[in-house]
Design a protein around this motif. Structure first.
Motif, mmCIF file in Angstrom:
data_model
loop_
_atom_site.group_PDB
_atom_site.id
_atom_site.type_symbol
_atom_site.label_atom_id
_atom_site.label_comp_id
_atom_site.label_asym_id
_atom_site.label_seq_id
_atom_site.Cartn_x
_atom_site.Cartn_y
_atom_site.Cartn_z
ATOM 1 N N LEU A 15 0.814 -1.203 0.000
ATOM 2 C CA LEU A 15 0.000 0.000 0.000
ATOM 3 C C LEU A 15 0.848 1.254 0.000
ATOM 4 C CD1 LEU A 15 -2.581 -1.122 2.685
ATOM 5 C CD2 LEU A 15 -2.830 -1.194 0.202
ATOM 6 N N LEU A 16 0.234 2.359 -0.418
ATOM 7 C CA LEU A 16 0.913 3.642 -0.531
ATOM 8 C C LEU A 16 0.918 4.381 0.799
ATOM 9 C CD1 LEU A 16 2.036 6.094 -2.107
ATOM 10 C CD2 LEU A 16 -0.330 6.746 -2.521
ATOM 11 N N THR A 148 1.593 -0.361 -9.384
ATOM 12 C CA THR A 148 0.286 -0.289 -10.037
ATOM 13 C C THR A 148 -0.050 1.169 -10.334
ATOM 14 O OG1 THR A 148 -0.476 -2.258 -8.908
ATOM 15 C CG2 THR A 148 -2.154 -0.771 -9.761
ATOM 16 N N ASN A 149 -0.541 1.437 -11.551
ATOM 17 C CA ASN A 149 -0.961 2.802 -11.877
ATOM 18 C C ASN A 149 -2.400 2.863 -12.366
ATOM 19 O OD1 ASN A 149 -0.201 1.431 -14.234
ATOM 20 N ND2 ASN A 149 0.268 3.323 -15.313
ATOM 21 N N ALA A 150 -3.052 1.705 -12.521
ATOM 22 C CA ALA A 150 -4.467 1.655 -12.876
ATOM 23 C C ALA A 150 -4.916 0.204 -12.749
ATOM 24 C CB ALA A 150 -4.691 2.166 -14.302
ATOM 25 N N SER A 151 -6.214 -0.051 -12.933
ATOM 26 C CA SER A 151 -6.712 -1.416 -12.850
ATOM 27 C C SER A 151 -6.052 -2.296 -13.908
ATOM 28 C CB SER A 151 -8.232 -1.418 -13.054
ATOM 29 O OG SER A 151 -8.724 -2.736 -13.059
ATOM 30 N N LYS A 152 -5.419 -3.383 -13.481
ATOM 31 C CA LYS A 152 -4.732 -4.341 -14.352
ATOM 32 C C LYS A 152 -3.648 -3.681 -15.197
ATOM 33 C CE LYS A 152 -8.750 -7.400 -14.592
ATOM 34 N NZ LYS A 152 -9.727 -8.093 -15.464
ATOM 35 N N ARG A 153 -3.092 -2.605 -14.684
ATOM 36 C CA ARG A 153 -1.986 -1.929 -15.368
ATOM 37 C C ARG A 153 -0.908 -1.596 -14.347
ATOM 38 N NH1 ARG A 153 -3.316 0.038 -20.413
ATOM 39 N NH2 ARG A 153 -1.610 1.546 -20.350
ATOM 40 N N TYR A 165 15.634 9.657 -7.196
ATOM 41 C CA TYR A 165 15.585 9.529 -8.648
ATOM 42 C C TYR A 165 14.609 8.425 -9.007
ATOM 43 C CZ TYR A 165 16.943 8.044 -13.337
ATOM 44 O OH TYR A 165 16.926 7.685 -14.657
ATOM 45 N N GLN A 166 13.685 8.708 -9.908
ATOM 46 C CA GLN A 166 12.734 7.708 -10.382
ATOM 47 C C GLN A 166 12.497 7.920 -11.877
ATOM 48 O OE1 GLN A 166 9.115 7.546 -8.043
ATOM 49 N NE2 GLN A 166 10.230 7.929 -6.152
ATOM 50 N N LYS A 167 12.543 6.837 -12.639
ATOM 51 C CA LYS A 167 12.317 6.910 -14.083
ATOM 52 C C LYS A 167 11.469 5.718 -14.522
ATOM 53 C CE LYS A 167 14.667 6.814 -18.570
ATOM 54 N NZ LYS A 167 15.977 6.662 -19.258
ATOM 55 N N ILE A 168 10.416 5.980 -15.259
ATOM 56 C CA ILE A 168 9.587 4.902 -15.801
ATOM 57 C C ILE A 168 10.302 4.290 -16.997
ATOM 58 C CG2 ILE A 168 7.384 4.318 -16.866
ATOM 59 C CD1 ILE A 168 6.196 6.746 -15.397
ATOM 60 N N VAL A 169 10.524 2.989 -16.954
ATOM 61 C CA VAL A 169 11.214 2.327 -18.070
ATOM 62 C C VAL A 169 10.296 1.387 -18.849
ATOM 63 C CG1 VAL A 169 13.569 2.519 -17.220
ATOM 64 C CG2 VAL A 169 12.154 0.631 -16.434
ATOM 65 N N VAL A 170 9.235 0.868 -18.215
ATOM 66 C CA VAL A 170 8.259 0.036 -18.930
ATOM 67 C C VAL A 170 6.865 0.519 -18.546
ATOM 68 C CG1 VAL A 170 7.365 -2.285 -19.345
ATOM 69 C CG2 VAL A 170 9.799 -1.966 -18.897
ATOM 70 N N ASP A 171 6.040 0.802 -19.538
ATOM 71 C CA ASP A 171 4.704 1.344 -19.264
ATOM 72 C C ASP A 171 3.711 0.704 -20.231
ATOM 73 O OD1 ASP A 171 2.748 2.822 -18.112
ATOM 74 O OD2 ASP A 171 3.363 4.746 -18.924
ATOM 75 N N LYS A 392 7.411 6.972 -2.044
ATOM 76 C CA LYS A 392 6.702 7.977 -2.834
ATOM 77 C C LYS A 392 6.603 7.509 -4.279
ATOM 78 C CE LYS A 392 8.317 11.803 0.042
ATOM 79 N NZ LYS A 392 9.083 13.072 0.083
ATOM 80 N N VAL A 393 6.331 6.235 -4.433
ATOM 81 C CA VAL A 393 6.290 5.674 -5.786
ATOM 82 C C VAL A 393 4.931 5.076 -6.119
ATOM 83 C CG1 VAL A 393 8.745 5.208 -5.865
ATOM 84 C CG2 VAL A 393 7.195 3.475 -4.973
#
Length: 401
Positions: A15-16, A148-153, A165-171, A392-393
């Motif tokens: 959980l966040l 997780t950033n959305a339902s089933k995503r 430092y945070q970078k999205i590499v697979v979306d 914070k992710v």
């Protein structure tokens, strides 16, 4: 899909929370003092302040120093640095003094300003090596996180150990269970639910190219990579219940290692890649077992607790998360060796899960929940210290270091 998500929840589901603060456990050991001198002439005062704070934290987390603002330079270490920026390029000069004498003068640079935490981590890591103190080679290594950033995503992001430092590499889509493929962290494996079939991919960070490895009905997860990078331990469930498999990347062959009718997951190489440990519910509850790669004989490793899961290995050492008896929401991290019966408890309260060894085995990263707060924890094993960094992710599903 249902089976895949069920195991996904069995292994993960965090959980966040964002309010945890860095803290230190066990401050009773006297450490040599180090004086920090910031000689930067940056106009960007926010960057200047943030870099200074990360640098100070790095020195503390290294567990080699007591950081002080002033002192006798002849009797203490001195860390002098100058951070500079030119367009998007960031440069750092670090000078180290011991006993009033310069021991090193190193320059570093990065092409992207947002990567500045790694300049601090690298400067501290190299300085510790110059002074001959306990190494912190893991400090500039990257952490992979599936969130997780959305339902089933879900996304896979790359971060430094402080999560600054945070970078999205697979979306896009459901992308889970990232696992580094080599010591240089140049590529990693991950699972995607691709066209309704769980599929294992390899992501090359140097070329940003993605290559399909193999697919399996039910589920597929890469849980560990051999020392030479040629073999992977995989959890697959082509015949209903999940089992641990060995996949040879050179020969492209798959060997089934476990044959229990229940759940066998999370295989990790151990003892020079001759054996592997894994989590199985063959006792009626999750526990840690060990088995040779060339025999089908599984032996129980842990003899306490009724819910032992999320195992990680380094050489002959095992670290795992265990639920405390009679305390459903209390999970602690334990460290043990296959060469002795000694077990060391590393955490004391809250939910402490997903332990992962650092590359040198001297540190362990994990996720901690305590009440409404959650944090990324870093245990310095030999120094007997633990540090926490706010999460914070977003909603984390799995991590690898």
């Amino acid at each position: 899909m249902k089976k895949f998500l069920s195991l996904f929840l069995f292994l993960a589901s965090l959980l966040l929370a964002e309010d945890a603060t860095i803290s230190i456990v066990n401050e009773n050991v006297a450490l040599p003092k180090i004086i920090v001198r910031d000689n930067s002439t940056l106009d960007d005062l926010n960057l200047k302040k943030s870099f200074y704070n990360i640098l100070i934290n790095d020195l503390k987390v290294s567990s080699n120093f007591e950081v002080v603002n002033e002192g006798n330079e002849e009797a203490n270490y001195v860390f002098e640095y100058a951070l500079s920026k030119e367009n998007s390029k960031l440069s750092l000069n670090v000078k180290i003094k011991a006993g009033g004498t310069y021991k090193s003068n190193q320059n570093y640079s990065l092409p992207a300003i947002e990567q500045y935490p790694f300049l601090a981590h690298k400067g501290v890591k190299d300085s510790v090596n110059v002074l001959g103190l306990a190494p912190v080679e893991w400090m500039d290594h990257k952490i992979l996180i599936a969130r997780t950033n959305a339902s089933k995503r879900s996304q896979i992001i790359m971060a430094d150990y402080t999560l600054t430092y945070q970078k999205i590499v697979v979306d896009g889509g459901l992308n889970l269970f990232p696992k580094w493929g080599d010591k240089e962290q140049s590529y990693f494996y991950y699972t995607a639910y691709d066209h309704k079939v769980p599929t294992l991919y390899r992501y090359d960070l140097n070329t940003n190219k993605i290559a399909k490895i193999l697919s399996s009905g039910g589920m597929i997860v890469a849980s560990d990579v051999s020392e030479d990078g040629r073999k992977i331990l995989i959890t697959m469930a082509p015949e209903d219940q999940p089992d641990v498999y060995l996949y040879d990347l050179t020969k492209k062959t798959t060997k089934k290692l476990t044959n229990f009718s229940g759940i066998d997951v999370n295989g990790n190489f151990i003892e020079n890649d001759t054996q592997f440990v894994f989590i199985s519910d063959r006792l009626g509850y999750p526990n840690v077992f060990i088995q040779g790669l060339d025999n089908g004989v599984a032996q129980q490793v842990v003899f306490h607790g009724r819910n032992n899961s999320a195992v990680s290995t380094y050489k002959d050492y095992i670290v795992y998360s265990s639920r405390e008896e009679g305390k459903n929401r209390t999970f602690n991290i334990y460290l043990m060796s296959t060469k002795s019966d000694y077990i060391r408890q590393l955490t004391a309260n809250g939910e402490n899960i997903f332990p992962r060894f650092s590359s040198d085995g001297g540190s362990i990263v994990f996720i901690k929940f305590l009440g409404s707060q959650s944090a990324l924890g870093v245990i310095r094993v030999n120094a007997n210290k633990t540090f926490y960094f706010p999460l914070k992710v977003g909603k984390i599903q799995s991590i690898d270091w």
